[in-house]
Design a protein around this motif. Structure first.
Motif, mmCIF file in Angstrom:
data_model
loop_
_atom_site.group_PDB
_atom_site.id
_atom_site.type_symbol
_atom_site.label_atom_id
_atom_site.label_comp_id
_atom_site.label_asym_id
_atom_site.label_seq_id
_atom_site.Cartn_x
_atom_site.Cartn_y
_atom_site.Cartn_z
ATOM 1 N N TYR A 1 -7.019 2.014 -3.565
ATOM 2 C CA TYR A 1 -5.749 1.219 -2.888
ATOM 3 C C TYR A 1 -4.597 1.976 -3.891
ATOM 4 N N VAL A 2 -4.907 2.142 -5.188
ATOM 5 C CA VAL A 2 -3.726 2.212 -6.074
ATOM 6 C C VAL A 2 -3.516 3.893 -6.045
ATOM 7 N N ARG A 3 -4.593 4.657 -5.499
ATOM 8 C CA ARG A 3 -4.210 6.086 -5.173
ATOM 9 C C ARG A 3 -3.884 6.509 -3.880
ATOM 10 N N GLY A 4 -3.795 5.416 -2.739
ATOM 11 C CA GLY A 4 -3.277 5.691 -1.539
ATOM 12 C C GLY A 4 -4.665 6.241 -0.515
ATOM 13 N N VAL A 5 -5.554 5.787 -1.027
ATOM 14 C CA VAL A 5 -7.060 6.133 -0.064
ATOM 15 C C VAL A 5 -7.059 4.966 0.508
ATOM 16 N N PRO A 6 -7.424 5.091 2.216
ATOM 17 C CA PRO A 6 -7.256 3.652 2.780
ATOM 18 C C PRO A 6 -8.777 3.301 2.813
ATOM 19 N N VAL A 7 -9.764 3.281 1.978
ATOM 20 C CA VAL A 7 -11.057 2.582 2.151
ATOM 21 C C VAL A 7 -10.963 1.753 0.906
ATOM 22 N N TRP A 8 -10.309 0.514 1.583
ATOM 23 C CA TRP A 8 -10.414 -0.664 0.877
ATOM 24 C C TRP A 8 -10.438 -1.922 1.667
ATOM 25 N N ALA A 9 -10.773 -3.071 1.256
ATOM 26 C CA ALA A 9 -10.912 -4.323 2.166
ATOM 27 C C ALA A 9 -10.599 -5.538 1.349
ATOM 28 N N THR A 10 -10.295 -6.532 2.170
ATOM 29 C CA THR A 10 -10.377 -7.872 1.546
ATOM 30 C C THR A 10 -11.748 -8.620 1.968
ATOM 31 N N LEU A 11 -12.518 -9.000 1.053
ATOM 32 C CA LEU A 11 -13.871 -9.623 1.217
ATOM 33 C C LEU A 11 -13.527 -11.051 1.246
ATOM 34 N N PHE B 1 0.857 -1.098 -0.023
ATOM 35 C CA PHE B 1 -0.160 -0.072 0.131
ATOM 36 C C PHE B 1 0.870 1.269 0.081
ATOM 37 N N LYS B 2 0.584 2.180 -0.820
ATOM 38 C CA LYS B 2 1.288 3.336 -1.058
ATOM 39 C C LYS B 2 2.833 3.275 -1.777
ATOM 40 N N ALA B 3 3.209 1.870 -2.226
ATOM 41 C CA ALA B 3 4.578 1.676 -2.731
ATOM 42 C C ALA B 3 4.749 2.533 -3.823
ATOM 43 N N LEU B 4 5.845 3.236 -4.311
ATOM 44 C CA LEU B 4 5.844 3.707 -5.436
ATOM 45 C C LEU B 4 5.914 3.081 -6.525
ATOM 46 N N ASP B 5 6.433 2.138 -6.600
ATOM 47 C CA ASP B 5 6.744 0.940 -7.547
ATOM 48 C C ASP B 5 5.372 -0.163 -7.730
ATOM 49 N N LEU B 6 4.590 0.233 -7.094
ATOM 50 C CA LEU B 6 3.351 -0.722 -7.226
ATOM 51 C C LEU B 6 2.757 -0.730 -8.606
ATOM 52 N N PRO C 1 -7.746 -3.242 6.645
ATOM 53 C CA PRO C 1 -6.423 -3.038 7.560
ATOM 54 C C PRO C 1 -5.940 -1.558 7.438
ATOM 55 N N ALA C 2 -5.995 -0.891 6.264
ATOM 56 C CA ALA C 2 -5.541 0.560 6.349
ATOM 57 C C ALA C 2 -6.418 1.596 7.303
ATOM 58 N N LEU C 3 -7.572 1.118 7.526
ATOM 59 C CA LEU C 3 -8.779 1.453 8.391
ATOM 60 C C LEU C 3 -8.579 0.955 9.935
ATOM 61 N N GLY C 4 -7.782 -0.098 9.913
ATOM 62 C CA GLY C 4 -7.649 -0.840 11.465
ATOM 63 C C GLY C 4 -9.059 -1.233 11.859
ATOM 64 N N ARG C 5 -9.727 -1.748 10.831
ATOM 65 C CA ARG C 5 -11.036 -2.348 11.137
ATOM 66 C C ARG C 5 -11.337 -3.788 10.401
ATOM 67 N N ARG C 6 -12.125 -4.615 11.315
ATOM 68 C CA ARG C 6 -12.459 -5.803 10.661
ATOM 69 C C ARG C 6 -13.967 -6.057 11.334
#
Length: 266
Positions: free
Chosen positions: A92-102, A26-31, A123-128
């Motif tokens: 995710y690709v723009r660095g916005v933390p609102v994404w999740a694994t479903l 997440f937020k990797a410059l070489d993603l 995980p970027a929101l610290g929620r499950r």
């Protein structure tokens, strides 16, 4: 009758592995990001997370089928895991933390496969959030550190908070007039997007939400979490569950009003 708690524990293990993989990039410059044939983005993290989940399932549940957004269907049988490795890839690709694994487990029954386990990990929101059939829905950091979810008791649209993802799609389906009428009747509207509105319906902080075009992996986990929290999850056609290609979720009290506006076409 199965209680699905072992499957729920496995879903947490799968989510832990996926969280580590997605947060690492997440937020990797070489993603690395590619465009799929349907013109939606897919990142290397999407593919890596789904591969991890599939590998875990191949060892832990070798007889179960798997349906994933990136690699399609593998296996057959009455039990099928449904995986969206990153719901909200554009965020995710723009660095916005609102994404999740479903992650969901669906089991064959009357009316086809229905969700019996669902987990959403952001995980970027610290929620499950998670649920298992007939065991309720919960949120927290782990199975042993969680609070139970319960939908709201709001019973009129004028007091309701309505969440959606975007305006695109409503007009294409001839549903824009009903959508706009609904926004004028409710107390509040917000475009939170993707998995999050459904989790807020389950928490009781949002009362109704809907999307006009979705895939099964977008909905399966959300559906059981909402329903186990006491809410209602259907398609815009009113059919229960995640099989209509679109979704309407509510606290139950407002569901007829929601479908009354969004179920009709121009």
């Amino acid at each position: 009758m199965p209680d699905y708690l072992d499957d729920l524990r496995l879903a947490h293990v799968l989510a832990d592995a996926a969280d580590a993989a997605t947060m690492d990039r997440f937020k990797a410059l070489d993603l690395k990001v590619e465009t799929k044939p349907d013109m939606t983005p897919v990142s290397e993290a999407d593919k890596a997370a789904e591969e991890l989940i599939r590998n875990h399932l191949a060892r832990a549940r070798p007889r179960d089928a798997v349906l994933g957004e990136e690699y399609g269907t593998e296996g057959t049988g009455p039990r099928r895991w449904v995986v969206d490795p990153i719901d909200g890839t554009k965020n995710y690709v723009r660095g916005v933390p609102v994404w999740a694994t479903l992650i969901a487990l669906m089991e064959a029954g009357e009316g086809g496969h229905q969700p019996v386990v669902g987990l959403v990990s952001a995980p970027a929101l610290g929620r499950r959030w998670w649920a298992a059939k007939d065991h309720g829905a919960f949120t927290g950091r782990s199975l042993t550190s969680a609070s139970r979810l319960q939908v709201s008791e709001v019973s009129t649209l004028s007091d309701a908070s309505f969440a959606y993802s975007s305006l695109s799609g409503w007009e294409e389906q001839g549903r824009l007039d009903g959508f706009l009428d609904l926004t004028r009747e409710v107390w509040r509207t917000r475009a939170y997007g993707d998995f999050w509105p459904y989790m807020m319906v389950a928490e009781g902080s949002v009362d109704i939400c809907a999307e006009p075009e979705l895939s099964l992996w977008d909905m399966a986990a959300n559906a059981i979490i909402v329903t186990e929290a006491g809410g209602t999850f259907t398609g815009l056609d009113g059919r229960p569950g995640p099989h209509s290609g679109n979704a309407a979720a509510s606290n139950g009290r407002l569901h007829d009003d929601l479908l009354g506006h969004l179920g009709r076409r121009r």
